[in-house]
Write a protein that holds these residues in place. Structure first.
Motif, PDB file in Angstrom:
ATOM      1  N   HIS A 167       0.851  -1.185   0.000  1.00 51.10           N
ATOM      2  CA  HIS A 167       0.000   0.000   0.000  1.00 51.10           C
ATOM      3  C   HIS A 167       0.889   1.238   0.000  1.00 51.10           C
ATOM      4  O   HIS A 167       1.771   1.381   0.855  1.00 51.10           O
ATOM      5  CB  HIS A 167      -0.918   0.016   1.226  1.00 51.10           C
ATOM      6  CG  HIS A 167      -1.984  -1.033   1.189  1.00 51.10           C
ATOM      7  ND1 HIS A 167      -2.948  -1.161   2.168  1.00 51.10           N
ATOM      8  CD2 HIS A 167      -2.248  -2.006   0.271  1.00 51.10           C
ATOM      9  CE1 HIS A 167      -3.750  -2.173   1.864  1.00 51.10           C
ATOM     10  NE2 HIS A 167      -3.344  -2.701   0.722  1.00 51.10           N
ATOM     11  N   TYR A 208       1.272   5.296   0.358  1.00 50.79           N
ATOM     12  CA  TYR A 208       0.634   6.444   0.996  1.00 50.79           C
ATOM     13  C   TYR A 208       1.364   7.727   0.619  1.00 50.79           C
ATOM     14  O   TYR A 208       2.555   7.711   0.279  1.00 50.79           O
ATOM     15  CB  TYR A 208       0.669   6.305   2.521  1.00 50.79           C
ATOM     16  CG  TYR A 208      -0.226   5.222   3.075  1.00 50.79           C
ATOM     17  CD1 TYR A 208      -1.469   5.530   3.614  1.00 50.79           C
ATOM     18  CD2 TYR A 208       0.176   3.893   3.066  1.00 50.79           C
ATOM     19  CE1 TYR A 208      -2.293   4.542   4.135  1.00 50.79           C
ATOM     20  CE2 TYR A 208      -0.642   2.891   3.577  1.00 50.79           C
ATOM     21  CZ  TYR A 208      -1.874   3.228   4.112  1.00 50.79           C
ATOM     22  OH  TYR A 208      -2.680   2.245   4.618  1.00 50.79           O
ATOM     23  N   ASN A 235      -5.672   9.700   4.776  1.00 51.67           N
ATOM     24  CA  ASN A 235      -5.274   8.517   5.539  1.00 51.67           C
ATOM     25  C   ASN A 235      -5.420   7.215   4.760  1.00 51.67           C
ATOM     26  O   ASN A 235      -5.043   6.153   5.258  1.00 51.67           O
ATOM     27  CB  ASN A 235      -6.096   8.433   6.829  1.00 51.67           C
ATOM     28  CG  ASN A 235      -5.817   9.590   7.768  1.00 51.67           C
ATOM     29  OD1 ASN A 235      -4.688  10.078   7.844  1.00 51.67           O
ATOM     30  ND2 ASN A 235      -6.841  10.044   8.477  1.00 51.67           N
ATOM     31  N   GLU A 236      -5.979   7.295   3.563  1.00 53.00           N
ATOM     32  CA  GLU A 236      -6.143   6.098   2.745  1.00 53.00           C
ATOM     33  C   GLU A 236      -4.980   5.978   1.756  1.00 53.00           C
ATOM     34  O   GLU A 236      -4.372   6.980   1.369  1.00 53.00           O
ATOM     35  CB  GLU A 236      -7.469   6.154   1.979  1.00 53.00           C
ATOM     36  CG  GLU A 236      -8.694   6.090   2.873  1.00 53.00           C
ATOM     37  CD  GLU A 236      -8.749   4.809   3.676  1.00 53.00           C
ATOM     38  OE1 GLU A 236      -8.484   3.735   3.090  1.00 53.00           O
ATOM     39  OE2 GLU A 236      -9.050   4.879   4.884  1.00 53.00           O
ATOM     40  N   LYS A 292      -3.005   0.556  -4.136  1.00 51.48           N
ATOM     41  CA  LYS A 292      -2.811  -0.765  -3.554  1.00 51.48           C
ATOM     42  C   LYS A 292      -2.276  -1.683  -4.651  1.00 51.48           C
ATOM     43  O   LYS A 292      -2.923  -1.850  -5.684  1.00 51.48           O
ATOM     44  CB  LYS A 292      -4.120  -1.313  -2.982  1.00 51.48           C
ATOM     45  CG  LYS A 292      -4.673  -0.495  -1.825  1.00 51.48           C
ATOM     46  CD  LYS A 292      -5.963  -1.102  -1.283  1.00 51.48           C
ATOM     47  CE  LYS A 292      -6.512  -0.293  -0.118  1.00 51.48           C
ATOM     48  NZ  LYS A 292      -7.765  -0.892   0.426  1.00 51.48           N
ATOM     49  N   CYS A 297       3.255  -1.132   4.128  1.00 49.76           N
ATOM     50  CA  CYS A 297       2.727   0.232   4.029  1.00 49.76           C
ATOM     51  C   CYS A 297       3.896   1.198   3.942  1.00 49.76           C
ATOM     52  O   CYS A 297       4.623   1.396   4.923  1.00 49.76           O
ATOM     53  CB  CYS A 297       1.842   0.548   5.230  1.00 49.76           C
ATOM     54  SG  CYS A 297       0.387  -0.515   5.352  1.00 49.76           S
TER      55      CYS A 297
END
Length: 449
Positions: free
Chosen positions: A12, A14, A22-23, A27, A90
């Motif tokens: 993921h 960011y 925050n998402e 992905k 992440c």
């Protein structure tokens, strides 16, 4: 459903600051040996030419060689030395290089495993059996091999499929130097024509805290998933059940390589300084480079994340995918205090264990009818912090407190090392009153704008 080919590595991406939300921006699904080029190629076209640099918990990823894998880059950069990964990875994507001068030191990569030697030793010790999975069966099918259990979901195959299994039950496996490994196994199709539409759930009975990990051949890395962690990823490859260690039962358990185990194998030991407590030792104190000792109160639910990523600056996305924000009862972002713009954009510690234990900072938890607080014992670099007066108006100083220099403000996470986690008892009975957490209102209002 099964993932396409061997793209088991969930990533993921960011944005680096809170403005990006925050998402995840994207992905991705990559192969476990994905390199920098694979990572960039998998990104949406709208991002591919924009984001060329990456970091984990604001520690830059370095791809020194063309063949450097993403897992290797993450292992070398992140705070924790564990060779276990929890997916999805992440990481933050950047338009320009960031945090390169922060002072974080890259560790050496782990060695490549001699696969022929591993499989030779495994074959000499393993037990073998066969699972006959019936096709078009409208119920689950379970197969047991001692404590190892496979449950195939209903209608997981259109035709009968035979699956071979080889396994070792042992507390002292030396094939991978995996601490707390309780089972090692591999499964494969008996016939090349066999095919499953869905993978089985795998469990290890009698070991509630054993996690299913998958080997990234031929590296020294193992991974599991944050969700669906008990589902086998594919037929083929090597897998292991590894016991996580209960630090505080039902509240905190950790991989054994996140802390230093003592000779008694009890992760905690009693200490009388700076207060009577139980101590989890994380690393040895580097007194030369990090001479000062300070404390940081935290919640027990954040300890694993902090040990994995270290103490981080506000707005950092940590490896769990959570963006860290100052608590709502602290000075808000963007506020000027003590002549410092955006005062709360920092990491705060204190040389006073008493100040750290104040309800304005500490978050208590209950274990065995006693109440405790969790405090990080940290070592700090020389000249890396600014000393400030107390910002808790209700705090009553102790005799050894310097109330005018009781808060230390740091702006570089590389200047801090966590050396221990202290569990300090504060109330003996579970029925004792739980004092409310007073608002951390800050220093003199004239100092805050």
């Amino acid at each position: 459903m099964l993932k396409n080919e061997n793209n088991f590595l969930a990533v993921h991406l960011y944005g680096d600051d809170a403005k990006s939300g925050n998402e995840p921006l994207a992905k991705l699904q990559l192969s476990y040996n994905a390199t920098y080029a694979d990572l960039v190629d998998a990104m949406p076209k709208s991002m591919r030419n924009l984001y060329r640099y990456f970091s984990i918990a604001r520690r830059p990823l370095h791809f020194d060689k063309d063949g450097t894998t993403l897992l290797s880059a993450v292992y070398r950069a992140r705070c924790a030395t564990t060779n276990f990964f929890r997916l999805p990875l992440c990481i933050a994507a950047h338009e320009r290089a960031h945090y390169g001068s922060s002072g974080h030191i890259l560790r050496n990569d782990l060695p490549i495993v001699d696969m022929r030697d591993v499989y030779r030793k495994f074959s000499s010790k393993c037990r073998s059996s066969l699972m006959n999975v019936r096709g078009n069966l409208d119920k689950n099918q379970t197969f047991m091999f001692e404590a190892l259990s496979f449950t195939f979901p209903s209608n997981c195959t259109d035709y009968d499929a035979r699956v071979d299994i080889d396994y070792i039950m042992s507390q002292d496996l030396d094939l991978f130097n995996l601490q707390e490994c309780v089972c090692l196994f591999q499964i494969k199709y008996h016939d090349k024509s066999a095919k499953l539409k869905d993978m089985p759930m795998v469990s290890f009975n009698g070991e509630r805290n054993a996690r299913l990990y998958n080997w990234v051949q031929p590296s020294s890395y193992w991974f599991c998933y944050k969700t669906q962690h008990a589902r086998l990823i594919a037929i083929g490859g090597m897998h292991a059940f590894v016991r996580h260690i209960y630090i505080i039962p039902s509240l905190l358990n950790l991989p054994s390589d996140l802390f230093i185990q003592n000779a008694s194998r009890n992760p905690l030991y009693n200490r009388n300084t700076p207060l009577p407590c139980q101590c989890l030792k994380v690393r040895e104190h580097d007194k030369k480079d990090f001479p000062h000792i300070a404390y940081h109160a935290t919640s027990i639910i954040t300890i694993e994340s902090i040990l994995m990523d270290g103490l981080v600056m506000p707005d950092t996305v940590v490896s769990s995918g959570l963006r860290i924000c100052p608590p709502i009862n602290h000075i808000s972002r963007g506020t000027t205090a003590f002549g410092i713009k955006d005062f709360s954009n920092a990491i705060f510690v204190t040389p006073s264990i008493h100040y750290c234990s104040d309800p304005g900072y500490a978050v208590s938890f209950t274990h065995e009818d006693k109440r405790f607080i969790a405090v990080l014992e940290c070592s700090i670099k020389e000249k890396s912090f600014r000393s400030l007066p107390s910002m808790v108006l209700t705090y009553v100083p102790h005799s050894d407190d310097n109330i005018k220099e009781i808060e230390w403000r740091l702006t570089n996470p590389a200047d801090i090392e966590i050396i221990s986690v202290l569990f300090i008892p504060i109330v003996s009975l579970i029925t004792a009153a739980n004092p409310g957490r007073p608002k951390k209102s800050g220093a003199n209002p004239n100092s805050v704008t």
